[in-house]
Design a protein around this motif. Structure first.
Motif, PDB file in Angstrom:
ATOM      1  N   PHE A  95      43.909  -2.965 -57.641  1.00  0.00           N
ATOM      2  CA  PHE A  95      43.985  -3.575 -56.324  1.00  0.00           C
ATOM      3  C   PHE A  95      44.885  -4.806 -56.273  1.00  0.00           C
ATOM      4  N   VAL A  96      44.877  -5.602 -57.322  1.00  0.00           N
ATOM      5  CA  VAL A  96      45.666  -6.830 -57.300  1.00  0.00           C
ATOM      6  C   VAL A  96      47.160  -6.534 -57.394  1.00  0.00           C
ATOM      7  N   THR A  97      47.522  -5.633 -58.298  1.00  0.00           N
ATOM      8  CA  THR A  97      48.949  -5.358 -58.512  1.00  0.00           C
ATOM      9  C   THR A  97      49.485  -4.248 -57.617  1.00  0.00           C
ATOM     10  N   GLY A  98      48.618  -3.401 -57.111  1.00  0.00           N
ATOM     11  CA  GLY A  98      49.072  -2.260 -56.316  1.00  0.00           C
ATOM     12  C   GLY A  98      49.572  -1.101 -57.152  1.00  0.00           C
ATOM     13  N   ASN A  99      49.438  -1.209 -58.483  1.00  0.00           N
ATOM     14  CA  ASN A  99      49.863  -0.095 -59.348  1.00  0.00           C
ATOM     15  C   ASN A  99      48.963   1.123 -59.117  1.00  0.00           C
ATOM     16  N   LYS A 100      49.605   2.276 -59.015  1.00  0.00           N
ATOM     17  CA  LYS A 100      48.847   3.486 -58.710  1.00  0.00           C
ATOM     18  C   LYS A 100      49.010   4.524 -59.817  1.00  0.00           C
ATOM     19  N   ILE A 101      47.929   5.261 -60.053  1.00  0.00           N
ATOM     20  CA  ILE A 101      47.990   6.424 -60.947  1.00  0.00           C
ATOM     21  C   ILE A 101      47.449   7.613 -60.153  1.00  0.00           C
ATOM     22  N   THR A 102      48.172   8.733 -60.200  1.00  0.00           N
ATOM     23  CA  THR A 102      47.627   9.957 -59.615  1.00  0.00           C
ATOM     24  C   THR A 102      46.741  10.621 -60.661  1.00  0.00           C
ATOM     25  N   LEU A 103      45.448  10.701 -60.349  1.00  0.00           N
ATOM     26  CA  LEU A 103      44.505  11.218 -61.341  1.00  0.00           C
ATOM     27  C   LEU A 103      44.499  12.738 -61.373  1.00  0.00           C
ATOM     28  N   THR A 104      44.644  13.351 -60.206  1.00  0.00           N
ATOM     29  CA  THR A 104      44.689  14.807 -60.160  1.00  0.00           C
ATOM     30  C   THR A 104      45.225  15.241 -58.795  1.00  0.00           C
ATOM     31  N   THR A 105      45.633  16.476 -58.703  1.00  0.00           N
ATOM     32  CA  THR A 105      46.079  17.018 -57.418  1.00  0.00           C
ATOM     33  C   THR A 105      45.416  18.372 -57.183  1.00  0.00           C
ATOM     34  N   PHE A 106      45.266  18.706 -55.908  1.00  0.00           N
ATOM     35  CA  PHE A 106      44.765  20.018 -55.515  1.00  0.00           C
ATOM     36  C   PHE A 106      45.728  20.589 -54.473  1.00  0.00           C
ATOM     37  N   PRO A 107      45.975  21.891 -54.508  1.00  0.00           N
ATOM     38  CA  PRO A 107      46.779  22.468 -53.430  1.00  0.00           C
ATOM     39  C   PRO A 107      45.960  22.549 -52.144  1.00  0.00           C
ATOM     40  N   ILE A 108      46.589  22.222 -51.023  1.00  0.00           N
ATOM     41  CA  ILE A 108      45.943  22.373 -49.715  1.00  0.00           C
ATOM     42  C   ILE A 108      46.937  23.066 -48.789  1.00  0.00           C
ATOM     43  N   PRO A 109      46.472  23.669 -47.688  1.00  0.00           N
ATOM     44  CA  PRO A 109      47.426  24.304 -46.760  1.00  0.00           C
ATOM     45  C   PRO A 109      48.367  23.264 -46.162  1.00  0.00           C
ATOM     46  N   LYS A 110      49.610  23.670 -45.943  1.00  0.00           N
ATOM     47  CA  LYS A 110      50.564  22.765 -45.311  1.00  0.00           C
ATOM     48  C   LYS A 110      50.368  22.768 -43.800  1.00  0.00           C
ATOM     49  N   GLY A 111      50.775  21.689 -43.173  1.00  0.00           N
ATOM     50  CA  GLY A 111      50.801  21.655 -41.710  1.00  0.00           C
ATOM     51  C   GLY A 111      49.596  20.955 -41.128  1.00  0.00           C
ATOM     52  N   SER A 112      49.806  20.353 -39.961  1.00  0.00           N
ATOM     53  CA  SER A 112      48.755  19.542 -39.357  1.00  0.00           C
ATOM     54  C   SER A 112      47.656  20.377 -38.741  1.00  0.00           C
ATOM     55  N   GLY A 113      47.929  21.638 -38.415  1.00  0.00           N
ATOM     56  CA  GLY A 113      46.900  22.435 -37.761  1.00  0.00           C
ATOM     57  C   GLY A 113      46.008  23.168 -38.731  1.00  0.00           C
ATOM     58  N   SER A 114      46.264  22.995 -40.012  1.00  0.00           N
ATOM     59  CA  SER A 114      45.527  23.791 -40.979  1.00  0.00           C
ATOM     60  C   SER A 114      44.127  23.240 -41.211  1.00  0.00           C
ATOM     61  N   SER A 115      43.245  24.142 -41.614  1.00  0.00           N
ATOM     62  CA  SER A 115      41.898  23.746 -41.994  1.00  0.00           C
ATOM     63  C   SER A 115      41.960  23.193 -43.407  1.00  0.00           C
ATOM     64  N   LEU A 116      41.634  21.940 -43.559  1.00  0.00           N
ATOM     65  CA  LEU A 116      41.767  21.310 -44.866  1.00  0.00           C
ATOM     66  C   LEU A 116      40.408  21.125 -45.519  1.00  0.00           C
ATOM     67  N   PRO A 117      40.373  21.217 -46.843  1.00  0.00           N
ATOM     68  CA  PRO A 117      39.154  20.805 -47.535  1.00  0.00           C
ATOM     69  C   PRO A 117      39.005  19.287 -47.428  1.00  0.00           C
ATOM     70  N   THR A 118      37.840  18.794 -47.746  1.00  0.00           N
ATOM     71  CA  THR A 118      37.618  17.351 -47.707  1.00  0.00           C
ATOM     72  C   THR A 118      37.127  16.875 -49.070  1.00  0.00           C
ATOM     73  N   ALA A 119      37.428  15.621 -49.349  1.00  0.00           N
ATOM     74  CA  ALA A 119      36.915  14.991 -50.568  1.00  0.00           C
ATOM     75  C   ALA A 119      35.900  13.951 -50.139  1.00  0.00           C
ATOM     76  N   SER A 120      34.788  13.897 -50.816  1.00  0.00           N
ATOM     77  CA  SER A 120      33.796  12.905 -50.407  1.00  0.00           C
ATOM     78  C   SER A 120      32.955  12.461 -51.592  1.00  0.00           C
ATOM     79  N   ASN A 121      32.163  11.423 -51.317  1.00  0.00           N
ATOM     80  CA  ASN A 121      31.219  10.880 -52.302  1.00  0.00           C
ATOM     81  C   ASN A 121      31.894  10.477 -53.606  1.00  0.00           C
ATOM     82  N   LEU A 122      33.050   9.830 -53.490  1.00  0.00           N
ATOM     83  CA  LEU A 122      33.687   9.308 -54.702  1.00  0.00           C
ATOM     84  C   LEU A 122      32.767   8.293 -55.362  1.00  0.00           C
TER      85      LEU A 122
END
Lengths: 437, 193
Positions: free
Chosen positions: A309-336
Motif C-alpha cells: 500500500f505504501v509503495t504501490g508496488n503490485k504483484i499479480t498473484l493469479t489470473t482466470f479467464p473470463i468472457p470478454k465484453g461488458s454484456g457478458s455474465s461474469l464470475p465474481t470473486a468474494s470473501n478475500l
C-alpha cells in the motif's frame, strides 16, 4: 420502446421512459449463449427427427438407441450414487486423516477460536466443542441480524440488527452472551454492515437511507459522526491501517471501481477501475498490503492483485479467464481473506452459489491451489484453520504448514442451520474470533 | 443480435404469424422466429431476475417450451404475445421455486441519474438499481413496464399477455413511470439533504 407508446408518455415521465429504454438496450445477450441455444433448438425441432427410412438410417437409429440406453444406464447409476451422501471434495482426494483432524478440533487442540456464521438473516456462534452452531438472539427480539464483525482483538462480536427498517449495532462477547445495543436510539435507518476501526475504538456503518453517507460511532455509542461522501458505495468501506482513510467499491459521475477516500477532506483516489465485486478486496493482517480482484473485460481476464500500500508496488498473484465484453455474465470473486502471516490469500470465485470454488494463492506469486469445489465463503483463522460452506455444511480444513499443492484434510463441522429466509448466498459470512490460549 | 446470426434467411421477409405456421414443420422458420425475439425474451427475464445466469436459463426454457407447443399456436393473435405468455409462465414458476430476495431489494438505494454510463461497474449499478426499483412497484405496473420497455411489446400485445385492454396497459405504464419517478426523486432528496 415502441413508438405508439412513446407518443403517449407525458413530458415529465419522458426522462424515466428514456432511462428504462437505455437500460434495456444495454442488456446484451451473450453471442455464445444465443448461438448455442439456437443450435439446441434446431436439433430439437421435430423436423430434424423425420428422416427417410433406409438401411443406413435404421442402423443409425438402432445405434442411437443403443447409445441412449447406455447413457440412460450411466445416468441412472449417477443418480443412484448422487442420492447416497458422498464424500466432500477434499475427502475425495485425501480420505484418511480427517478423523484425527476432527478429533483434534472437537477436543479443542486446534481451531480453538469461536467461529461466527451469518446465514439467512440470523447469526450463530460455534459451540465450545464445535459440534453445532448456536443462534444468537433466538427470540429475534432485535430483528434481522444481517452482518457481523469481530473486534480486532477477537474478543467482541459486533452485529447489525434491523427491526422494521431501524437498525442498531449490538455487541456480545466471544461466547455469545447477551447482546448489548451500542446506540441509545435506532434512528439511522436500515443498517447494512458494521466495521471496526483497527484500534477497536470506533464503528463504521451505513444505512439504506443514503449510500453516500457513512457514520462513525464510538464503540461506547457516543459521538456519532455523519460523513457525506461524494460518491455512492457499492460495498462496505474498510479503514486504511492508519484509520484516516477508507477503501470501498463505489462510483461517482466520473469514476467507478476500488476507491480510497480521505476522511478529512473527502478527496478520492482511484486504486483500480477494474474492481467490481463488493467483497473482492481485503487488507493483510498487518495492513501493509491490499489484495483485490480486477475484472478486465477487454482482455477477458480476472486478475488477483496484491498491492503494497505504501509503495504501490503490485504483484499479480493469479489470473482466470473470463468472457470478454461488458454484456457478458461474469464470475465474481468474494470473501478475500489473508493468512495471518501474510503468505497466502484465500477467496471464492465462480458464478452462482453452487458453482463456486475456493482457491488459495501464495502472495509471493508462486502459485495457486484449488482447495474445494462447490464451496464458498472461506474464512481463515489465526491458527491456520480454513472454514467454508459446501453442500449445506460448514467445513473446516487444516491449512497449517501447507507447503505442497496437495489438498489438506477437512471435515464437515456442522450442518448449515435451516433458514426460512430466501437470503442471497452472498450475505453468508464466516468469521473467526480470537484463538483461545 | 449477433453478426454471426445475420446470414441470409429465406424467411426474413415473412411476418411472424406466417412464419409460425411454417415453423411447425420447418426448423429454419423456427430459428428465424427465435432470432427475431430472443432479445425480447432475454431482456424480459433479466429485468425480472436481475441475474444473467437465471435469465439465460429462463430464456432457454421459454424457447424449448415454445418449440414443444408451436403446433398449438393457431395464429389468431400476435406470435410475440403468445411467446411472452410462455415467458411469463416460466418466470412465475421460477419465482415460485426461488422467492425474490426481499431484504436485499431494500439494501442499496442509488440515485438513478448520477452515475456515468462509461464504466461497466456504473452500468451494472444503474441497471441493478433500476431493476430493484421496478420490483418495488405493484406487480401489474412492473410487468407492463417490462413488457413494453424491455421486451418492446406494443400496448395491445402486452394486453394480450396480461389479459388486459390496451387502455389498461397504457394506464399501468403511465402510473408505473410516475411511481419510478417519485422513488427516484426521493432518493435524490435524501442524497442532497
Amino acid at each position: 420502446m415502441n413508438n405508439p407508446l412513446r407518443n403517449q408518455i407525458s413530458p415529465e415521465d419522458q426522462p424515466m421512459a428514456d432511462h428504462l429504454t437505455s437500460t434495456a438496450q444495454g442488456m446484451h445477450i451473450s453471442p455464445n449463449f444465443q448461438s448455442n441455444l439456437e443450435t439446441q433448438l434446431m436439433n430439437a425441432h421435430p423436423s430434424q427427427h423425420q428422416r427417410p427410412s433406409s438401411w443406413f438410417s435404421k442402423a443409425f437409429t438402432t445405434l442411437g438407441w443403443a447409445l441412449a440406453g447406455f447413457a440412460g444406464i450411466l445416468f441412472l447409476s449417477w443418480a443412484i450414487r448422487s442420492l447416497i451422501p458422498g464424500p466432500t471434495p477434499s475427502q475425495e482426494i485425501l480420505p484418511t486423516p480427517e478423523i484425527s483432524l476432527e478429533a483434534n478440533v472437537r477436543s479443542g487442540h486446534i481451531c480453538t477460536a469461536s467461529l461466527a456464521l451469518a446465514h439467512g438473516f440470523k447469526v450463530y456462534l460455534s459451540s465450545t466443542n464445535k459440534t453445532e452452531f448456536i443462534r444468537l438472539d433466538p427470540q429475534k427480539t432485535i430483528g434481522e441480524l444481517r452482518a457481523l464483525a469481530w473486534s480486532p482483538d477477537g474478543q467482541h462480536l459486533a452485529l447489525v440488527g434491523n427491526t422494521t427498517g431501524h437498525g442498531n449495532i449490538f455487541v456480545t462477547g466471544a461466547t455469545g452472551d447477551a447482546l448489548q445495543p451500542v446506540l441509545p436510539k435506532s434512528e439511522l435507518g436500515y443498517l447494512m454492515e458494521v466495521v471496526w476501526s483497527h484500534d477497536g475504538k470506533q464503528f463504521l456503518t451505513w444505512s439504506v437511507a443514503n449510500n453516500s453517507v457513512i457514520y462513525l460511532i464510538e464503540a461506547d455509542g457516543t459521538g456519532i459522526e455523519k460523513i457525506t461522501l461524494n460518491l455512492y458505495m457499492a460495498s462496505t468501506p474498510q479503514f486504511t491501517p492508519d484509520g484516516t482513510r477508507i477503501i470501498l467499491v463505489g462510483a461517482n459521475s466520473t469514476v467507478a471501481g476500488l476507491l480510497e477516500v480521505n476522511l478529512a477532506d473527502r478527496q478520492t483516489r482511484v486504486i483500480s477501475r477494474l474492481v467490481e465485486d463488493a467483497t473482492g478486496f481485503a487488507w493483510s493482517s498487518d495492513g501493509s498490503h491490499l489484495a483485490y480482484m480486477e475484472m478486465d473485460r477487454e482482455l477477458g481476464e480476472a486478475r488477483l492483485i496484491s498491492e503494497e500500500f505504501v509503495t504501490g508496488n503490485k504483484i499479480t498473484l493469479t489470473t482466470f479467464p473470463i468472457p470478454k465484453g461488458s454484456g457478458s455474465s461474469l464470475p465474481t470473486a468474494s470473501n478475500l481473506s489473508w493468512a495471518p502471516d501474510g503468505s497466502q490469500v484465500v477467496f471464492d470465485f465462480g458464478r452462482g452459489a453452487n458453482d463456486r470454488a475456493i482457491y488459495l494463492a501464495y502472495t509471493d506469486g508462486t502459485g495457486i491451489v484449488k482447495l474445494a469445489e462447490a464451496a464458498r465463503t472461506p474464512a481463515l483463522s489465526a491458527d491456520g484453520c480454513l472454514a467454508y460452506i459446501s453442500r449445506g455444511q460448514v467445513f473446516l480444513m487444516d491449512l497449517r504448514g501447507l507447503t505442497s499443492p496437495s489438498i489438506p484434510p477437512s471435515f464437515g463441522l456442522a450442518d448449515l442451520p435451516a433458514s426460512s429466509a430466501n437470503a442471497d448466498f452472498r450475505l453468508d459470512k464466516l468469521q473467526w474470533g480470537a484463538v483461545s490460549q | 443480435m449477433t453478426t454471426l446470426m445475420k446470414f441470409y434467411s429465406p424467411h426474413a421477409s415473412i411476418d411472424d404469424a406466417q412464419l409460425a405456421q411454417h415453423a411447425k414443420s420447418d426448423a429454419d422458420a423456427f430459428a428465424e422466429l427465435y432470432r427475431r425475439h430472443v432479445t425480447s425474451v432475454y431482456r424480459y427475464h433479466l429485468a425480472h431476475t436481475g441475474n444473467i445466469k437465471d435469465a439465460e436459463d429462463l430464456t432457454s426454457q421459454t424457447f424449448m417450451a415454445a418449440l414443444e407447443s408451436i403446433r398449438t399456436y393457431r395464429g389468431t393473435g400476435s406470435y410475440v404475445a403468445w411467446l411472452m405468455g410462455i415467458a411469463a409462465r416460466k418466470r412465475a414458476m421460477f419465482f415460485r421455486q426461488n422467492k425474490p430476495e426481499t431484504s436485499i431489494d431494500e439494501a442499496i438505494n442509488l440515485p438513478l441519474q448520477n452515475l456515468s454510463f462509461e464504466n461497466p461497474v456504473s452500468r451494472r449499478l444503474q441497471r441493478e438499481q433500476l431493476l430493484r426499483a421496478l420490483r418495488k412497484l405493484s406487480p401489474d405496473r412492473a410487468e407492463a413496464l417490462i413488457l413494453c420497455f424491455f421486451s418492446e411489446l406494443t400496448p395491445v400485445e402486452a394486453g394480450r399477455v396480461l389479459g388486459k385492454s390496451e387502455a389498461a396497459i397504457k394506464m399501468l405504464v403511465s402510473r408505473g413511470l410516475q411511481d419510478l419517478r417519485t422513488r427516484s426523486s426521493l432518493a435524490m432528496d435524501v442524497e442532497y439533504e
